[in-house]
Design a protein around this motif. Sequence first.
Motif, PDB file in Angstrom:
ATOM      1  N   GLY A   6     -20.212 -14.886 -31.418  1.00 14.08           N
ATOM      2  CA  GLY A   6     -20.881 -15.632 -30.362  1.00 14.08           C
ATOM      3  C   GLY A   6     -19.919 -16.513 -29.603  1.00 14.08           C
ATOM      4  O   GLY A   6     -20.011 -16.644 -28.373  1.00 14.08           O
ATOM      5  N   VAL A   7     -18.986 -17.127 -30.314  1.00  9.71           N
ATOM      6  CA  VAL A   7     -17.974 -17.969 -29.671  1.00  9.71           C
ATOM      7  C   VAL A   7     -17.123 -17.137 -28.715  1.00  9.71           C
ATOM      8  O   VAL A   7     -16.846 -17.536 -27.586  1.00  9.71           O
ATOM      9  CB  VAL A   7     -17.077 -18.652 -30.725  1.00  9.71           C
ATOM     10  N   VAL A   8     -16.711 -15.956 -29.170  1.00  5.31           N
ATOM     11  CA  VAL A   8     -15.896 -15.070 -28.323  1.00  5.31           C
ATOM     12  C   VAL A   8     -16.675 -14.654 -27.082  1.00  5.31           C
ATOM     13  O   VAL A   8     -16.155 -14.672 -25.966  1.00  5.31           O
ATOM     14  CB  VAL A   8     -15.456 -13.815 -29.112  1.00  5.31           C
ATOM     15  N   LEU A   9     -17.962 -14.289 -27.270  1.00  4.91           N
ATOM     16  CA  LEU A   9     -18.787 -13.863 -26.140  1.00  4.91           C
ATOM     17  C   LEU A   9     -18.944 -14.979 -25.112  1.00  4.91           C
ATOM     18  O   LEU A   9     -18.769 -14.761 -23.907  1.00  4.91           O
ATOM     19  CB  LEU A   9     -20.167 -13.422 -26.640  1.00  4.91           C
ATOM     20  N   VAL A  10     -19.274 -16.201 -25.589  1.00  2.70           N
ATOM     21  CA  VAL A  10     -19.443 -17.342 -24.683  1.00  2.70           C
ATOM     22  C   VAL A  10     -18.143 -17.640 -23.949  1.00  2.70           C
ATOM     23  O   VAL A  10     -18.141 -17.934 -22.749  1.00  2.70           O
ATOM     24  CB  VAL A  10     -19.929 -18.584 -25.462  1.00  2.70           C
ATOM     25  N   THR A  11     -17.021 -17.539 -24.658  1.00  2.00           N
ATOM     26  CA  THR A  11     -15.724 -17.815 -24.043  1.00  2.00           C
ATOM     27  C   THR A  11     -15.409 -16.812 -22.944  1.00  2.00           C
ATOM     28  O   THR A  11     -14.927 -17.168 -21.866  1.00  2.00           O
ATOM     29  CB  THR A  11     -14.608 -17.785 -25.106  1.00  2.00           C
ATOM     30  N   ARG A  12     -15.699 -15.523 -23.192  1.00  2.81           N
ATOM     31  CA  ARG A  12     -15.433 -14.491 -22.186  1.00  2.81           C
ATOM     32  C   ARG A  12     -16.329 -14.689 -20.957  1.00  2.81           C
ATOM     33  O   ARG A  12     -15.881 -14.545 -19.808  1.00  2.81           O
ATOM     34  CB  ARG A  12     -15.667 -13.098 -22.773  1.00  2.81           C
ATOM     35  N   LEU A  13     -17.609 -14.993 -21.188  1.00  5.30           N
ATOM     36  CA  LEU A  13     -18.519 -15.236 -20.069  1.00  5.30           C
ATOM     37  C   LEU A  13     -18.063 -16.443 -19.250  1.00  5.30           C
ATOM     38  O   LEU A  13     -18.101 -16.425 -18.014  1.00  5.30           O
ATOM     39  CB  LEU A  13     -19.940 -15.464 -20.589  1.00  5.30           C
ATOM     40  N   ALA A  14     -17.630 -17.497 -19.949  1.00  3.03           N
ATOM     41  CA  ALA A  14     -17.123 -18.680 -19.258  1.00  3.03           C
ATOM     42  C   ALA A  14     -15.904 -18.332 -18.417  1.00  3.03           C
ATOM     43  O   ALA A  14     -15.722 -18.839 -17.306  1.00  3.03           O
ATOM     44  CB  ALA A  14     -16.783 -19.775 -20.272  1.00  3.03           C
ATOM     45  N   GLY A  15     -15.044 -17.459 -18.946  1.00  3.31           N
ATOM     46  CA  GLY A  15     -13.859 -17.041 -18.208  1.00  3.31           C
ATOM     47  C   GLY A  15     -14.206 -16.314 -16.917  1.00  3.31           C
ATOM     48  O   GLY A  15     -13.597 -16.546 -15.878  1.00  3.31           O
ATOM     49  N   MET A  16     -15.218 -15.433 -16.977  1.00  2.56           N
ATOM     50  CA  MET A  16     -15.642 -14.718 -15.765  1.00  2.56           C
ATOM     51  C   MET A  16     -16.210 -15.661 -14.718  1.00  2.56           C
ATOM     52  O   MET A  16     -15.894 -15.568 -13.529  1.00  2.56           O
ATOM     53  CB  MET A  16     -16.691 -13.660 -16.135  1.00  2.56           C
ATOM     54  N   MET A  17     -17.056 -16.593 -15.163  1.00  2.00           N
ATOM     55  CA  MET A  17     -17.656 -17.546 -14.227  1.00  2.00           C
ATOM     56  C   MET A  17     -16.594 -18.441 -13.611  1.00  2.00           C
ATOM     57  O   MET A  17     -16.605 -18.729 -12.410  1.00  2.00           O
ATOM     58  CB  MET A  17     -18.717 -18.377 -14.957  1.00  2.00           C
ATOM     59  N   LEU A  18     -15.661 -18.890 -14.447  1.00  2.00           N
ATOM     60  CA  LEU A  18     -14.618 -19.792 -13.956  1.00  2.00           C
ATOM     61  C   LEU A  18     -13.698 -19.083 -12.972  1.00  2.00           C
ATOM     62  O   LEU A  18     -13.245 -19.684 -11.991  1.00  2.00           O
ATOM     63  CB  LEU A  18     -13.812 -20.352 -15.133  1.00  2.00           C
ATOM     64  N   SER A  19     -13.419 -17.797 -13.200  1.00  2.00           N
ATOM     65  CA  SER A  19     -12.561 -17.055 -12.274  1.00  2.00           C
ATOM     66  C   SER A  19     -13.211 -16.959 -10.895  1.00  2.00           C
ATOM     67  O   SER A  19     -12.528 -17.083  -9.872  1.00  2.00           O
ATOM     68  CB  SER A  19     -12.259 -15.656 -12.822  1.00  2.00           C
ATOM     69  N   ALA A  20     -14.534 -16.759 -10.875  1.00  2.00           N
ATOM     70  CA  ALA A  20     -15.247 -16.698  -9.588  1.00  2.00           C
ATOM     71  C   ALA A  20     -15.198 -18.050  -8.879  1.00  2.00           C
ATOM     72  O   ALA A  20     -14.982 -18.126  -7.663  1.00  2.00           O
ATOM     73  CB  ALA A  20     -16.692 -16.265  -9.812  1.00  2.00           C
TER      74      ALA A  20
END
Length: 201
Positions: A170-184
Amino acid sequence: MFDVAVFGSLFLTLFVIMDPPGITPIFLALTAGRPAKMQKRMAFQAVCVAGGVIVVFGLLGHQILDYLHVSVPALMIAGGLLLLLIALDLLTGKTDEPKQTKDVNVALVPLGMPLLAGPGAIVSVILAVQKADGITGQVSVWSAILAIHVVLWLALRYSLVIIRVIKDGGVVLVTRLAGMMLSAIAVQQIINGVTQVVRGG
């Protein structure tokens, strides 16, 4: 006296930058071996240090920019590039997590700064405070800053429970999603900065 859009935008930006779910395993690694009571106190100290740094730059950011002769569009572009680097780090995974130490108050460094109050968060707050219109905008900005620090404190305070619930996957998933949002967010900030430069020129 409150702008929901301004509040939501800054809160979301700070959430993906400061990454409360992602910081919990790092916090646990840094404070491993310490009593639970001390861990809770260090969680509070880390958030207070981060909040202090953010408030100082939020209040004095304009004066700092004037002193350095840096324009807001330039800061937007630089901040966008910086956020993009952070986003890439979140998307690819951190490979250089700090290790736990016994003789240093890790709540101050590296937890309080630069892990929580890092360059990305500082730039975002300076820009948000500068762009806030009137009392309503300022109240919304500072409310978002206060809210994210409350969330950070809760995440660190109850980190053991959070890890048990969402587990490592779950931590990995949340981190990856945060990375996508932050890149946008980062790309949009760069576009806005370039647009202002072109219009100004």
